[in-house]
Motif scaffolding. Structure first.
Motif, PDB file in Angstrom:
ATOM      1  N   GLU A  97       0.838  -1.192   0.000  1.00 53.57           N
ATOM      2  CA  GLU A  97       0.000   0.000   0.000  1.00 53.57           C
ATOM      3  C   GLU A  97       0.877   1.247   0.000  1.00 53.57           C
ATOM      4  O   GLU A  97       1.896   1.301   0.703  1.00 53.57           O
ATOM      5  CB  GLU A  97      -0.917   0.008   1.222  1.00 53.57           C
ATOM      6  N   VAL A  98       0.471   2.238  -0.795  1.00 55.69           N
ATOM      7  CA  VAL A  98       1.162   3.525  -0.856  1.00 55.69           C
ATOM      8  C   VAL A  98       0.118   4.625  -0.729  1.00 55.69           C
ATOM      9  O   VAL A  98      -1.071   4.387  -0.991  1.00 55.69           O
ATOM     10  CB  VAL A  98       1.944   3.686  -2.178  1.00 55.69           C
ATOM     11  N   PRO A  99       0.510   5.839  -0.323  1.00 50.89           N
ATOM     12  CA  PRO A  99      -0.456   6.931  -0.261  1.00 50.89           C
ATOM     13  C   PRO A  99      -1.153   7.139  -1.602  1.00 50.89           C
ATOM     14  O   PRO A  99      -0.512   7.079  -2.663  1.00 50.89           O
ATOM     15  CB  PRO A  99       0.408   8.140   0.124  1.00 50.89           C
ATOM     16  N   ALA A 100      -2.445   7.371  -1.572  1.00 54.50           N
ATOM     17  CA  ALA A 100      -3.249   7.419  -2.790  1.00 54.50           C
ATOM     18  C   ALA A 100      -2.883   8.564  -3.714  1.00 54.50           C
ATOM     19  O   ALA A 100      -3.119   8.485  -4.923  1.00 54.50           O
ATOM     20  CB  ALA A 100      -4.733   7.504  -2.418  1.00 54.50           C
ATOM     21  N   ASP A 101      -2.294   9.638  -3.184  1.00 56.85           N
ATOM     22  CA  ASP A 101      -1.993  10.796  -4.030  1.00 56.85           C
ATOM     23  C   ASP A 101      -0.593  10.742  -4.634  1.00 56.85           C
ATOM     24  O   ASP A 101      -0.175  11.683  -5.306  1.00 56.85           O
ATOM     25  CB  ASP A 101      -2.172  12.099  -3.256  1.00 56.85           C
ATOM     26  N   TRP A 102       0.147   9.660  -4.441  1.00 58.99           N
ATOM     27  CA  TRP A 102       1.481   9.555  -5.027  1.00 58.99           C
ATOM     28  C   TRP A 102       1.387   9.342  -6.534  1.00 58.99           C
ATOM     29  O   TRP A 102       0.435   8.744  -7.047  1.00 58.99           O
ATOM     30  CB  TRP A 102       2.247   8.399  -4.399  1.00 58.99           C
ATOM     31  N   SER A 116      21.464   1.518 -13.800  1.00 60.00           N
ATOM     32  CA  SER A 116      21.158   2.878 -14.200  1.00 60.00           C
ATOM     33  C   SER A 116      19.735   3.224 -13.808  1.00 60.00           C
ATOM     34  O   SER A 116      18.851   2.369 -13.802  1.00 60.00           O
ATOM     35  CB  SER A 116      21.320   3.058 -15.716  1.00 60.00           C
ATOM     36  N   ALA A 117      19.528   4.479 -13.472  1.00 63.93           N
ATOM     37  CA  ALA A 117      18.214   4.955 -13.064  1.00 63.93           C
ATOM     38  C   ALA A 117      17.584   5.758 -14.190  1.00 63.93           C
ATOM     39  O   ALA A 117      17.361   6.947 -14.087  1.00 63.93           O
ATOM     40  CB  ALA A 117      18.318   5.796 -11.792  1.00 63.93           C
ATOM     41  N   CYS A 118      17.327   5.088 -15.307  1.00 63.45           N
ATOM     42  CA  CYS A 118      16.633   5.761 -16.410  1.00 63.45           C
ATOM     43  C   CYS A 118      15.168   6.011 -16.066  1.00 63.45           C
ATOM     44  O   CYS A 118      14.673   7.111 -16.290  1.00 63.45           O
ATOM     45  CB  CYS A 118      16.708   4.930 -17.684  1.00 63.45           C
ATOM     46  N   PRO A 119      14.460   5.028 -15.512  1.00 64.17           N
ATOM     47  CA  PRO A 119      13.035   5.231 -15.271  1.00 64.17           C
ATOM     48  C   PRO A 119      12.703   6.388 -14.343  1.00 64.17           C
ATOM     49  O   PRO A 119      11.718   7.071 -14.583  1.00 64.17           O
ATOM     50  CB  PRO A 119      12.582   3.892 -14.668  1.00 64.17           C
ATOM     51  N   PRO A 120      13.471   6.662 -13.266  1.00 67.85           N
ATOM     52  CA  PRO A 120      13.042   7.744 -12.378  1.00 67.85           C
ATOM     53  C   PRO A 120      13.212   9.145 -12.964  1.00 67.85           C
ATOM     54  O   PRO A 120      13.161  10.129 -12.251  1.00 67.85           O
ATOM     55  CB  PRO A 120      13.946   7.564 -11.153  1.00 67.85           C
ATOM     56  N   ALA A 121      13.432   9.263 -14.273  1.00 69.78           N
ATOM     57  CA  ALA A 121      13.626  10.584 -14.861  1.00 69.78           C
ATOM     58  C   ALA A 121      12.368  11.440 -14.809  1.00 69.78           C
ATOM     59  O   ALA A 121      12.432  12.637 -14.938  1.00 69.78           O
ATOM     60  CB  ALA A 121      14.082  10.452 -16.312  1.00 69.78           C
ATOM     61  N   TYR A 122      11.188  10.830 -14.645  1.00 70.93           N
ATOM     62  CA  TYR A 122       9.986  11.638 -14.490  1.00 70.93           C
ATOM     63  C   TYR A 122       8.936  10.836 -13.734  1.00 70.93           C
ATOM     64  O   TYR A 122       8.982   9.626 -13.656  1.00 70.93           O
ATOM     65  CB  TYR A 122       9.427  12.083 -15.844  1.00 70.93           C
ATOM     66  N   VAL A 123       7.978  11.540 -13.209  1.00 71.74           N
ATOM     67  CA  VAL A 123       6.818  10.917 -12.592  1.00 71.74           C
ATOM     68  C   VAL A 123       5.581  11.627 -13.102  1.00 71.74           C
ATOM     69  O   VAL A 123       5.644  12.709 -13.667  1.00 71.74           O
ATOM     70  CB  VAL A 123       6.872  10.986 -11.047  1.00 71.74           C
ATOM     71  N   SER A 124       4.420  11.019 -12.911  1.00 68.08           N
ATOM     72  CA  SER A 124       3.190  11.605 -13.414  1.00 68.08           C
ATOM     73  C   SER A 124       2.684  12.682 -12.473  1.00 68.08           C
ATOM     74  O   SER A 124       2.896  12.650 -11.270  1.00 68.08           O
ATOM     75  CB  SER A 124       2.121  10.513 -13.560  1.00 68.08           C
ATOM     76  N   GLY A 125       1.999  13.647 -13.042  1.00 64.12           N
ATOM     77  CA  GLY A 125       1.359  14.684 -12.238  1.00 64.12           C
ATOM     78  C   GLY A 125       2.097  16.001 -12.280  1.00 64.12           C
ATOM     79  O   GLY A 125       3.286  16.074 -12.579  1.00 64.12           O
ATOM     80  N   VAL A 128       3.865  16.237  -7.118  1.00 65.17           N
ATOM     81  CA  VAL A 128       3.792  14.899  -6.557  1.00 65.17           C
ATOM     82  C   VAL A 128       4.364  14.892  -5.150  1.00 65.17           C
ATOM     83  O   VAL A 128       5.483  15.337  -4.925  1.00 65.17           O
ATOM     84  CB  VAL A 128       4.569  13.897  -7.448  1.00 65.17           C
ATOM     85  N   SER A 129       3.578  14.384  -4.194  1.00 66.37           N
ATOM     86  CA  SER A 129       4.049  14.288  -2.815  1.00 66.37           C
ATOM     87  C   SER A 129       4.914  13.059  -2.601  1.00 66.37           C
ATOM     88  O   SER A 129       5.598  12.942  -1.582  1.00 66.37           O
ATOM     89  CB  SER A 129       2.850  14.241  -1.867  1.00 66.37           C
ATOM     90  N   ASP A 155      19.895  15.050  -2.644  1.00 61.06           N
ATOM     91  CA  ASP A 155      19.297  16.033  -1.738  1.00 61.06           C
ATOM     92  C   ASP A 155      17.782  16.084  -1.806  1.00 61.06           C
ATOM     93  O   ASP A 155      17.148  16.745  -0.995  1.00 61.06           O
ATOM     94  CB  ASP A 155      19.845  17.435  -2.054  1.00 61.06           C
ATOM     95  N   ASP A 156      17.180  15.410  -2.775  1.00 68.42           N
ATOM     96  CA  ASP A 156      15.729  15.504  -2.935  1.00 68.42           C
ATOM     97  C   ASP A 156      15.011  14.750  -1.818  1.00 68.42           C
ATOM     98  O   ASP A 156      15.279  13.570  -1.597  1.00 68.42           O
ATOM     99  CB  ASP A 156      15.314  14.938  -4.289  1.00 68.42           C
ATOM    100  N   PRO A 157      14.085  15.387  -1.109  1.00 68.98           N
ATOM    101  CA  PRO A 157      13.414  14.736   0.019  1.00 68.98           C
ATOM    102  C   PRO A 157      12.137  13.993  -0.375  1.00 68.98           C
ATOM    103  O   PRO A 157      11.468  13.422   0.487  1.00 68.98           O
ATOM    104  CB  PRO A 157      13.075  15.917   0.927  1.00 68.98           C
TER     105      PRO A 157
END
Length: 372
Positions: A97-102, A116-125, A128-129, A155-157
């Motif tokens: 389970e994850v927060p519904a607004d993620w 390599s972290a190619c996929p985390p280059a963007y997220v939807s929305g 995003v919290s 540094d990204d929280p």
């Protein structure tokens, strides 16, 4: 070029660049805007940021604690429903389970021995919290993982959950204060990152076996009209299950309960589409499929009636609808059409997992489109 070939091309490009740079821009592919309220934005890494971040072949310097003693994972099934304000996400045999607004993104994956972290280059929305990702190729802009020392990622929280990411079990504390915990749960890697220890514990404790779809499939199932001579009764349940071929078997990549109306809309739209013609030069192995299924009571039988549209997504798109009636001698397969996909692709999570076939780029925004 089909999705599998595209992924191989990107893998090859990353392999050539491994050790020479820690951020790779393999193209200027722009993330397409999803329709209506489903827009996606670049996150953290862009081609411009890549020029700032790339500083040689060093990896991040982080503190690691408890690698041999991960926190306990609760794997007992619940009633299958997420708590208010939460939603379920699945990968392979694991559901959490994850927060519904993620939002949605990806997770680190290996290219020719280099993570390599190619996929985390963007997220939807637009904002995003937090976000949840899987190891599916979503972008052609890639950063070396672990993150580079002094890079924006350190540094990204923003909290995140990675399902099945290529991440070692243990705890990593990033300089910005984000604590990343990775555990084994239901045979999969589960990574939870947050500055809030209670949030991390809550998500890890929610880990349980996948409940609404099979965790894997040896073959692609057949479609089915779900009808009998006497008709069918009330719906029992309905699900959308997506799979990708990995090491000879299809692994579950996405699972979500839906409604019988959604299944009927998708099935009916595909039944009106053109029949699949002779195989083309690009008709190779199908490496992903989506099953959109509803079960109904059979008023005159002991077993439920199943209506199932199976979207076979290779370099071309075709949909197996089974037969018009249970005694029909021929199976019905039709070409993939937009109205067959839209009913079940309204959840933005689909666009972070399922790739559009080469001949169906009109679905970009609903599904993963071409990159580069």
């Amino acid at each position: 070029m089909e999705e599998h070939e595209l992924e191989e091309l990107v893998r090859g490009g990353l392999a050539e660049r491994a050790g020479s740079a820690d951020v790779h821009a393999l193209g200027v592919g722009e993330v397409r805007r999803a329709v209506a309220q489903r827009r996606r934005r670049r996150w953290l890494v862009s081609a411009a940021a890549a020029a700032v971040v790339a500083v040689g072949a060093a990896t991040a310097v982080v503190s690691t604690d408890g690698a041999d003693d991960p926190p306990p994972v609760a794997t007992e099934p619940t009633d299958g429903a997420a708590a208010p304000g939460w939603r379920t996400e699945s990968w392979g045999g694991l559901t959490v389970e994850v927060p519904a607004d993620w939002g949605y993104g990806g997770a680190p994956l290996s290219f020719a021995g280099d993570t390599s972290a190619c996929p985390p280059a963007y997220v939807s929305g637009d904002w995003v919290s937090g976000w949840v990702g899987r190891p599916v190729l979503l972008s052609d802009v890639c950063a070396r993982y672990p993150w580079l020392e002094n890079s924006p990622q350190e540094d990204d929280p923003t909290p995140y959950v990675w399902l099945g990411g290529d991440v070692e079990v243990g705890t990593v504390t990033w300089p910005g204060g984000l604590v990343q915990e990775t555990v084994e749960a239901e045979g999969e890697r589960l990574t939870v990152a947050s500055t809030d220890p209670d949030l991390r514990a809550r998500i890890i404790a929610s880990a349980r076996p996948v409940e609404v779809c099979p965790a894997s499939s040896a073959t692609i199932p057949d479609g089915s009209s779900g009808m009998s001579d006497e008709g069918r009764g009330d719906p029992i349940d309905a699900v959308v299950c997506a799979y990708r071929l990995e090491e000879g078997a299809f692994r579950l990549t996405y699972a979500r309960a839906t409604t019988a109306d959604v299944v009927d809309q998708a099935w009916s739209a595909q039944a009106e589409a053109s029949a699949v013609g002779a195989p083309t030069a690009c008709s190779r192995e199908v490496r992903q499929y989506v099953s959109v299924q509803a079960r109904y009571d059979d008023p005159f039988g002991a077993q439920p009636l199943v209506q199932r549209a199976v979207f076979r997504l290779g370099c071309t798109g075709e949909v197996d609808l089974g037969t018009d009636f249970f005694d029909h001698p021929n199976r019905l397969r039709t070409k993939l059409v937009r109205d067959g996909v839209v009913p079940w692709a309204v959840d933005p999570g689909i666009a972070s997992v399922v790739s559009a076939p080469t001949d169906a780029q009109f679905l970009a925004g609903w599904l993963i489109g071409m990159q580069g």
